[in-house]
Motif scaffolding. Structure first.
Motif, PDB file in Angstrom:
ATOM      1  N   GLY A 136      -0.807 -23.483  -3.830  1.00  0.00           N
ATOM      2  CA  GLY A 136      -1.623 -22.908  -2.441  1.00  0.00           C
ATOM      3  C   GLY A 136      -1.866 -21.484  -2.491  1.00  0.00           C
ATOM      4  O   GLY A 136      -1.506 -20.768  -3.377  1.00  0.00           O
ATOM      5  N   SER A 137      -2.331 -20.979  -1.217  1.00  0.00           N
ATOM      6  CA  SER A 137      -2.581 -19.565  -1.069  1.00  0.00           C
ATOM      7  C   SER A 137      -2.423 -19.123   0.209  1.00  0.00           C
ATOM      8  O   SER A 137      -2.434 -20.102   1.207  1.00  0.00           O
ATOM      9  CB  SER A 137      -3.813 -19.166  -1.735  1.00  0.00           C
ATOM     10  N   ALA A 138      -2.171 -17.715   0.355  1.00  0.00           N
ATOM     11  CA  ALA A 138      -2.069 -17.481   1.760  1.00  0.00           C
ATOM     12  C   ALA A 138      -2.751 -15.811   1.511  1.00  0.00           C
ATOM     13  O   ALA A 138      -2.806 -15.429   0.511  1.00  0.00           O
ATOM     14  CB  ALA A 138      -0.643 -17.565   2.418  1.00  0.00           C
ATOM     15  N   GLN A 139      -2.817 -15.180   2.665  1.00  0.00           N
ATOM     16  CA  GLN A 139      -3.171 -13.888   2.657  1.00  0.00           C
ATOM     17  C   GLN A 139      -2.487 -12.828   3.905  1.00  0.00           C
ATOM     18  O   GLN A 139      -2.242 -13.684   4.712  1.00  0.00           O
ATOM     19  CB  GLN A 139      -4.635 -13.745   2.592  1.00  0.00           C
ATOM     20  N   GLY A 140      -2.528 -11.799   3.752  1.00  0.00           N
ATOM     21  CA  GLY A 140      -1.683 -11.010   4.814  1.00  0.00           C
ATOM     22  C   GLY A 140      -3.059 -10.222   5.799  1.00  0.00           C
ATOM     23  O   GLY A 140      -3.912 -11.044   6.028  1.00  0.00           O
ATOM     24  N   GLN A 141      -2.748  -9.306   6.227  1.00  0.00           N
ATOM     25  CA  GLN A 141      -3.863  -8.765   7.170  1.00  0.00           C
ATOM     26  C   GLN A 141      -4.143  -7.447   6.528  1.00  0.00           C
ATOM     27  O   GLN A 141      -3.532  -6.723   5.827  1.00  0.00           O
ATOM     28  CB  GLN A 141      -3.062  -8.294   8.420  1.00  0.00           C
ATOM     29  N   GLN A 142      -5.331  -7.065   7.055  1.00  0.00           N
ATOM     30  CA  GLN A 142      -6.293  -5.592   6.561  1.00  0.00           C
ATOM     31  C   GLN A 142      -5.515  -4.728   7.340  1.00  0.00           C
ATOM     32  O   GLN A 142      -5.042  -4.599   8.434  1.00  0.00           O
ATOM     33  CB  GLN A 142      -7.503  -5.805   7.225  1.00  0.00           C
ATOM     34  N   ALA A 143      -5.165  -3.556   6.517  1.00  0.00           N
ATOM     35  CA  ALA A 143      -4.457  -2.200   6.606  1.00  0.00           C
ATOM     36  C   ALA A 143      -5.340  -1.132   6.785  1.00  0.00           C
ATOM     37  O   ALA A 143      -6.352  -1.136   6.065  1.00  0.00           O
ATOM     38  CB  ALA A 143      -3.384  -2.208   5.960  1.00  0.00           C
ATOM     39  N   ARG A 144      -5.186  -0.389   7.567  1.00  0.00           N
ATOM     40  CA  ARG A 144      -5.891   0.986   7.699  1.00  0.00           C
ATOM     41  C   ARG A 144      -5.144   2.196   7.467  1.00  0.00           C
ATOM     42  O   ARG A 144      -4.163   2.367   8.099  1.00  0.00           O
ATOM     43  CB  ARG A 144      -6.596   1.225   9.423  1.00  0.00           C
ATOM     44  N   LEU A 145      -5.825   2.950   6.489  1.00  0.00           N
ATOM     45  CA  LEU A 145      -5.070   4.192   6.152  1.00  0.00           C
ATOM     46  C   LEU A 145      -5.750   5.434   6.370  1.00  0.00           C
ATOM     47  O   LEU A 145      -7.166   5.361   5.818  1.00  0.00           O
ATOM     48  CB  LEU A 145      -4.687   4.076   4.443  1.00  0.00           C
ATOM     49  N   GLU A 146      -5.368   6.339   7.124  1.00  0.00           N
ATOM     50  CA  GLU A 146      -5.984   7.536   7.478  1.00  0.00           C
ATOM     51  C   GLU A 146      -5.690   8.808   6.776  1.00  0.00           C
ATOM     52  O   GLU A 146      -4.356   8.855   6.487  1.00  0.00           O
ATOM     53  CB  GLU A 146      -5.979   7.869   8.781  1.00  0.00           C
ATOM     54  N   VAL A 147      -6.291   9.381   6.078  1.00  0.00           N
ATOM     55  CA  VAL A 147      -5.960  10.340   4.885  1.00  0.00           C
ATOM     56  C   VAL A 147      -6.460  11.719   5.237  1.00  0.00           C
ATOM     57  O   VAL A 147      -7.721  11.794   5.541  1.00  0.00           O
ATOM     58  CB  VAL A 147      -6.094  10.177   3.456  1.00  0.00           C
ATOM     59  N   SER A 148      -5.772  12.822   5.393  1.00  0.00           N
ATOM     60  CA  SER A 148      -6.426  14.085   5.668  1.00  0.00           C
ATOM     61  C   SER A 148      -6.275  15.020   4.475  1.00  0.00           C
ATOM     62  O   SER A 148      -5.374  14.764   3.479  1.00  0.00           O
ATOM     63  CB  SER A 148      -5.443  14.846   6.871  1.00  0.00           C
ATOM     64  N   VAL A 149      -7.066  16.169   4.450  1.00  0.00           N
ATOM     65  CA  VAL A 149      -7.213  17.093   3.188  1.00  0.00           C
ATOM     66  C   VAL A 149      -6.370  18.375   4.026  1.00  0.00           C
ATOM     67  O   VAL A 149      -7.018  18.957   4.686  1.00  0.00           O
ATOM     68  CB  VAL A 149      -8.649  17.419   2.866  1.00  0.00           C
ATOM     69  N   PRO A 150      -5.252  18.743   3.137  1.00  0.00           N
ATOM     70  CA  PRO A 150      -4.620  19.886   4.086  1.00  0.00           C
ATOM     71  C   PRO A 150      -5.717  21.226   3.574  1.00  0.00           C
ATOM     72  O   PRO A 150      -6.330  21.349   2.705  1.00  0.00           O
ATOM     73  CB  PRO A 150      -3.389  20.036   3.245  1.00  0.00           C
ATOM     74  N   PRO A 151      -5.318  22.196   4.612  1.00  0.00           N
ATOM     75  CA  PRO A 151      -6.148  23.481   4.405  1.00  0.00           C
ATOM     76  C   PRO A 151      -5.830  24.220   3.218  1.00  0.00           C
ATOM     77  O   PRO A 151      -4.726  24.191   2.645  1.00  0.00           O
ATOM     78  CB  PRO A 151      -5.444  24.301   5.631  1.00  0.00           C
ATOM     79  N   GLY A 152      -7.079  24.632   2.441  1.00  0.00           N
ATOM     80  CA  GLY A 152      -6.780  25.282   1.130  1.00  0.00           C
ATOM     81  C   GLY A 152      -6.760  24.376  -0.072  1.00  0.00           C
ATOM     82  O   GLY A 152      -6.760  24.933  -1.093  1.00  0.00           O
ATOM     83  N   VAL A 153      -6.745  23.083   0.106  1.00  0.00           N
ATOM     84  CA  VAL A 153      -6.749  22.143  -0.985  1.00  0.00           C
ATOM     85  C   VAL A 153      -8.223  21.766  -1.410  1.00  0.00           C
ATOM     86  O   VAL A 153      -8.906  21.654  -0.273  1.00  0.00           O
ATOM     87  CB  VAL A 153      -5.908  20.739  -0.678  1.00  0.00           C
TER      88      VAL A 153
END
Length: 430
Positions: A136-153
């Protein structure tokens, strides 16, 4: 009157016959077991920066007992480099709603290559029986990832975000004293970073001043994992050939990185080096001077050819030392093609590499290269980019680490083998 009496007697009899049937129906239907539980979580859950290692936990829990560890996979996400290490799988036991559950935790290493938000699709879980067959099969849940860009990068280049990075260099020979025109030096730059794959480190600037020719070998990239912690290592070798005399400044080498501990931008660097090169001495007199100039340039050219031949021999020697075989050579060519954006060339090198694989591994590699095939054969697909090449190579590198190729076959089979000989396959890690 008789009909009424019979009707009154039939009612209780019908109720008595119906009662056992109603009572038997729940017993006949099997009681539904609690479902398989799939949970997902991000670490860190917030505050991630571009280039940082973010861990995605996938917990798969079974009611009562786990017949066989499941297979867990994660779809590709544009802008995320995803690495899964087969050795990871922590056994878990929990009580959920008063029921005992047992299962495993799986980990995926995510490396965001840009800032912004990422919607990570649910993990796909394939359930297996004791013999490893799919049930059989199963699935998890959608995840949301927020990523920032540090100053000077500068996020337009590969970004390294870690707590520790080192850069070392070696010279052969040491660039002190005086050299003469036609001499060469080899500069070896080694970078190592904690919790970062070697592929994440940017290409070095190998510019050279006028009068110096520069040649770079393909980089050696190696990743090691210890209990889920990745240590990436990249080695670059640059050869400088001095075509004429003079004073030359060989440029500094730098690897910028974001320090997660101090939350500051840093740079690991190797300093610039000044090399004095003596010109070929000229003979006195006009005729002698012209004659010497005519002889000097062929001599320099011969010296350059000797240095290049020596460098090529060194490359071949290193490959032989690593036990090079057709599969390794084909994958090295694919790695070089992935340094650019020529999807046709990458696909030709990919096809040449997969022709060295057994059918099962070839199928897995083709699945990994779905985006490349779509870029070539699907209508309306955006142009192939450096990011696409980088993500494709990362996925194929992970596939080779997961199932490393066997060494080169023996020159001759054993005499009178006890069992029939088999073709070269892949070592499947346990």
């Amino acid at each position: 009157m008789l009909a009424l009496l019979l009707l009154m007697l039939a009612g209780p009899l019908a109720a008595q016959e119906a009662a056992p049937s109603a009572a038997a129906s729940p017993a006949a239907a099997p009681s539904a077991a609690p479902p398989v539980v799939v949970r997902e979580g991000l670490d860190p859950a917030s505050g991630a920066v571009v280039g940082q290692h973010v861990t995605l936990h996938v917990d798969v829990l079974f009611p009562g007992a786990m017949a066989h560890p499941p297979r867990v996979s994660l779809p590709d996400v544009p802008g995320l480099q995803i690495i899964r290490f087969e050795t990871q799988g922590t056994t878990m036991r929990e009580s959920i709603g008063g029921n005992a559950y047992v299962g495993q935790r799986f980990e995926f290493a995510l490396y965001p290559r840009r800032g912004g938000g990422f919607d990570i699709p649910p993990a796909a879980v394939t359930l297996l029986d004791r013999e490893g067959g799919e049930t059989g099969s199963a699935q998890g849940q959608q995840a949301r990832l927020e990523v920032s860009v540090p100053p000077g990068v500068d996020a337009s280049q590969p970004v390294v975000a870690t707590r520790r990075l080192t850069l070392d260099e070696q010279w052969a020979p040491v660039p002190t004293g005086r050299f003469k025109a036609g001499d060469a030096v080899v500069r070896t730059v080694t970078r190592s970073a904690e919790d970062i794959p070697g592929l994440a480190m940017r290409d070095l600037d190998i510019a050279a001043p006028d009068g110096v020719r520069v040649y770079a070998d393909p980089p050696d990239i190696e990743d090691r994992s210890n209990r889920g912690v990745v240590t990436g290592r990249r080695v670059d070798r640059i050869t400088y050939v001095f075509a004429q005399g003079g004073r030359f400044v060989l440029p500094a080498m730098a690897q910028p990185w974001w320090d997660l501990g101090t939350r500051s931008l840093k740079s690991a660097a190797a300093a610039a080096v000044t090399v004095d090169v003596a010109a070929t001495p000229a003979a006195a007199g006009g005729a002698g001077h012209g004659s010497w100039r005519r002889l000097a340039w062929p001599a320099i050219g011969l010296a350059v050819l000797i240095v290049l031949a020596w460098g090529a021999w060194q490359v071949r020697a290193r490959r032989r030392a690593r036990g090079a075989d057709p599969e390794r050579a084909a994958f090295a060519a694919l790695r070089r093609a992935c340094a650019g954006t020529d999807a046709d060339e990458i696909y030709r090198r990919f096809s040449s590499w997969t022709s060295q694989l057994p059918p099962q591994r070839r199928q897995a590699a083709n699945c990994e290269a779905g985006t490349l095939q779509a870029a070539l054969f699907a209508a309306g697909t955006p142009p192939w980019t450096h990011e696409d090449s980088r993500l494709l190579l990362a996925g194929l590198e992970t596939l080779r680490r997961r199932h490393p190729p066997a060494g080169p076959p023996a020159a001759l089979p054993p005499l009178n083998p006890a069992t029939p000989a088999h073709g070269v396959g892949w070592k499947v890690s346990s």
